[in-house]
Design a protein around this motif. Structure first.
Motif, PDB file in Angstrom:
ATOM      1  N   ALA A   1      50.152  -8.286  14.657  1.00 35.04           N
ATOM      2  CA  ALA A   1      49.976  -6.703  15.544  1.00 35.04           C
ATOM      3  C   ALA A   1      50.491  -7.275  17.081  1.00 35.04           C
ATOM      4  O   ALA A   1      49.647  -8.212  18.131  1.00 35.04           O
ATOM      5  CB  ALA A   1      48.862  -6.693  15.797  1.00 35.04           C
ATOM      6  N   ALA A   2      51.397  -6.521  17.583  1.00 38.52           N
ATOM      7  CA  ALA A   2      51.952  -6.174  19.221  1.00 38.52           C
ATOM      8  C   ALA A   2      50.669  -6.310  19.691  1.00 38.52           C
ATOM      9  O   ALA A   2      50.156  -6.769  20.645  1.00 38.52           O
ATOM     10  CB  ALA A   2      52.737  -5.254  19.118  1.00 38.52           C
ATOM     11  N   GLN A   3      50.039  -5.384  19.343  1.00 37.35           N
ATOM     12  CA  GLN A   3      49.014  -4.417  20.117  1.00 37.35           C
ATOM     13  C   GLN A   3      47.547  -3.595  19.953  1.00 37.35           C
ATOM     14  O   GLN A   3      48.264  -3.403  18.708  1.00 37.35           O
ATOM     15  CB  GLN A   3      49.686  -3.694  21.338  1.00 37.35           C
ATOM     16  N   VAL A   4      46.248  -3.939  19.951  1.00 33.62           N
ATOM     17  CA  VAL A   4      45.773  -3.188  18.739  1.00 33.62           C
ATOM     18  C   VAL A   4      44.741  -2.550  19.856  1.00 33.62           C
ATOM     19  O   VAL A   4      44.458  -3.028  21.310  1.00 33.62           O
ATOM     20  CB  VAL A   4      44.798  -4.587  18.190  1.00 33.62           C
ATOM     21  N   TRP A   5      44.324  -1.055  19.694  1.00 28.10           N
ATOM     22  CA  TRP A   5      43.729  -0.250  21.145  1.00 28.10           C
ATOM     23  C   TRP A   5      42.785  -0.013  19.996  1.00 28.10           C
ATOM     24  O   TRP A   5      42.715   0.112  17.992  1.00 28.10           O
ATOM     25  CB  TRP A   5      44.196   0.869  20.744  1.00 28.10           C
ATOM     26  N   ALA A   6      41.717  -0.227  20.087  1.00 27.07           N
ATOM     27  CA  ALA A   6      40.390   0.047  19.177  1.00 27.07           C
ATOM     28  C   ALA A   6      39.440   1.366  20.060  1.00 27.07           C
ATOM     29  O   ALA A   6      38.943   1.438  21.422  1.00 27.07           O
ATOM     30  CB  ALA A   6      39.069  -0.845  19.444  1.00 27.07           C
ATOM     31  N   THR A   7      39.081   2.485  19.634  1.00 29.34           N
ATOM     32  CA  THR A   7      37.869   3.663  19.529  1.00 29.34           C
ATOM     33  C   THR A   7      36.667   3.036  19.422  1.00 29.34           C
ATOM     34  O   THR A   7      36.339   1.337  18.648  1.00 29.34           O
ATOM     35  CB  THR A   7      38.436   4.653  19.304  1.00 29.34           C
ATOM     36  N   GLY A   8      35.783   3.772  20.199  1.00 35.19           N
ATOM     37  CA  GLY A   8      34.430   3.411  20.357  1.00 35.19           C
ATOM     38  C   GLY A   8      34.153   3.874  21.126  1.00 35.19           C
ATOM     39  O   GLY A   8      34.921   4.655  21.871  1.00 35.19           O
ATOM     40  N   ARG A   9      31.929   4.387  21.513  1.00 34.55           N
ATOM     41  CA  ARG A   9      31.654   4.770  23.566  1.00 34.55           C
ATOM     42  C   ARG A   9      32.298   3.999  24.121  1.00 34.55           C
ATOM     43  O   ARG A   9      32.239   2.536  24.206  1.00 34.55           O
ATOM     44  CB  ARG A   9      30.117   5.143  22.507  1.00 34.55           C
ATOM     45  N   ALA A  10      31.725   4.329  25.334  1.00 37.62           N
ATOM     46  CA  ALA A  10      32.379   3.668  26.220  1.00 37.62           C
ATOM     47  C   ALA A  10      31.577   2.159  26.888  1.00 37.62           C
ATOM     48  O   ALA A  10      31.412   1.405  27.102  1.00 37.62           O
ATOM     49  CB  ALA A  10      31.973   4.335  27.921  1.00 37.62           C
ATOM     50  N   ALA A  11      30.039   2.209  26.283  1.00 38.37           N
ATOM     51  CA  ALA A  11      29.225   1.606  26.696  1.00 38.37           C
ATOM     52  C   ALA A  11      29.922   0.215  25.360  1.00 38.37           C
ATOM     53  O   ALA A  11      28.904  -1.026  25.512  1.00 38.37           O
ATOM     54  CB  ALA A  11      27.525   1.968  25.667  1.00 38.37           C
ATOM     55  N   ASN A  12      30.348   0.269  24.324  1.00 41.91           N
ATOM     56  CA  ASN A  12      31.157  -0.967  23.536  1.00 41.91           C
ATOM     57  C   ASN A  12      32.354  -1.616  24.355  1.00 41.91           C
ATOM     58  O   ASN A  12      33.058  -2.098  23.290  1.00 41.91           O
ATOM     59  CB  ASN A  12      30.784  -0.102  22.022  1.00 41.91           C
ATOM     60  N   ALA A  13      32.723  -0.565  25.076  1.00 41.16           N
ATOM     61  CA  ALA A  13      34.521  -1.126  25.634  1.00 41.16           C
ATOM     62  C   ALA A  13      34.339  -2.688  25.747  1.00 41.16           C
ATOM     63  O   ALA A  13      35.516  -2.975  25.312  1.00 41.16           O
ATOM     64  CB  ALA A  13      34.407  -0.511  27.378  1.00 41.16           C
ATOM     65  N   ASP A  14      33.615  -3.420  26.854  1.00 42.15           N
ATOM     66  CA  ASP A  14      34.303  -4.631  27.370  1.00 42.15           C
ATOM     67  C   ASP A  14      33.325  -5.022  25.360  1.00 42.15           C
ATOM     68  O   ASP A  14      34.289  -6.557  25.625  1.00 42.15           O
ATOM     69  CB  ASP A  14      32.250  -5.097  27.610  1.00 42.15           C
TER      70      ASP A  14
END
Ligand code: NAP
Length: 328
Positions: A182-195
């Motif tokens: 994959a060229a780029q992967v974005w992933a959703t989650g709560r801000a608390a899980n961003a790191d």
């Protein structure tokens, strides 16, 4: 021996710890395993409350849990020492695995009988304290492989959005999508899980503080992503149809997901189906050993606290895996 059972479908209170359960007899092609840890999955509470398709033919009382790690104690009549040796499953070997989809018996017990085909050995160098992760690996690992390879068939250069990037399946979908090119992967989650999502190799989008649809459209110059891997479904499936690129694909994980709205709009949508098997379990072993699949265990609870564990699962915000200690 101790075993968790439920005798009616319902809330987490139907789960009962029995301390006088009989030790199971392994069938001819089965292995007897002393369970160290049990991995939990949303499927467990969907079977327990009767909402899963798997609950339809389930005889009650029933056991619970689909995946585990433990130690081989013995084997059934069709598995002599030579056969066990060739599979790396001789007595005393530490193993992990999950029940075959058609096998409705649980694994939340001190000793289980399980098909030899559903197990793989845990490498000797793995320390005991790492066993909870192995208990939680098989079901999400086989799901992630099926999702990436059989269903989405991620091709090099594609752009991917994962919903629920820090959940059990999500933590493997991100590295596996990147592995597939994959060229780029974005992933959703709560801000608390961003790191955590960033550590796994994806660009995090905090759905509780940002408009994830706007963010995807902005980052893709309004084109959208080639593939959406949707582990959440409830509030993400319909909006995902607006941010998938032309000729793109939405893969949603819950088995009972209604794909009709996608098909009505001409968007391809599919649900993955696990293909169990030793070859794929061995690939998970290689990935963990090489550090490519850093699946996280967020909490280990004693076997007796299974009801609390199910309540946590049902909250829908598990980070990585929840695991039960069968010896505690
Ligand atoms: N088809 C199959 O064969 C198959 C196999 C395995 C699992 N499944 C299904 O796949 C689903 C996911 O399983 P899992 O083990 O990964 O569950 P999980 O470990 O409980 O993870 C759930 C994830 O969803 C995220 N989430 C919650 N609300 C969200 C929202 N509004 N938007 C985006 N993300 C959200 C949570 O992240 P935050 O805490 O950051 O919100 C959490 O990371 C379950 O429904 C399960 O039954 C299907």
């Amino acid at each position: 021996m101790r075993e968790i059972r439920f005798d009616r479908f319902g809330g987490s209170e139907v789960l009962t710890l029995h301390s006088d359960a009989p030790t199971p007899e392994p069938g001819p092609d089965e292995v007897l395993v002393r369970v160290s840890y049990v991995g939990l999955n949303p499927l467990d509470y969907k079977i327990r409350d009767g909402s899963s398709g798997r609950a339809e033919d389930l005889g009650l009382p029933a056991g619970t849990g689909r995946e585990m790690a433990g130690t081989v104690l013995g084997a059934g009549s069709a598995l002599d020492d030579a056969e066990l040796g060739s599979r790396g499953l001789t007595a005393g070997t530490r193993v992990f695995g999950m029940r075959a989809p058609a096998d409705s018996r649980g694994v939340a017990a001190e000793i289980i009988a399980i098909g030899a085909d559903e197990l793989a050995p845990i490498p000797d160098e793995i320390p005991e304290e790492d066993l909870p992760r192995w208990a939680g690996l098989a079901l999400v690992g086989l799901t992630a492989i099926a999702t990436i390879e059989d269903t989405a068939r991620i091709a090099p250069g594609q752009t991917v959005l994962v919903h629920g990037g820090s959940g059990g399946v999500g933590q493997l979908l991100i590295p596996m999508a990147l592995e597939a090119g994959a060229a780029q992967v974005w992933a959703t989650g709560r801000a608390a899980n961003a790191d955590r999502i960033r550590d796994l190799g994806a660009t995090p989008i905090a759905y509780d503080t940002e408009d994830w649809q706007a963010e995807i459209l902005r980052e893709t110059d309004d084109r959208g992503v080639d593939v959406v891997l949707d582990t959440h479904y409830h509030s993400t499936f319909l909006p995902s149809l607006d941010i998938v690129a032309e000729n793109g694909l939405v893969v949603t994980l819950p088995t009972l997901a209604d794909l009709t709205p996608a098909h009505e709009r001409g968007v391809e949508a599919r649900v993955p189906r696990i293909r169990p098997g030793r070859d794929r379990l061995d690939r998970l072993v290689q990935g963990i050993r090489a550090g490519r699949y850093p699946l996280e265990v967020s909490q280990v609870l004693p076997l007796a606290e299974i009801a609390q564990a199910h309540r946590l699962l049902e909250d829908g915000h598990t980070r990585g895996k929840l695991v039960l200690d069968a010896g505690a």
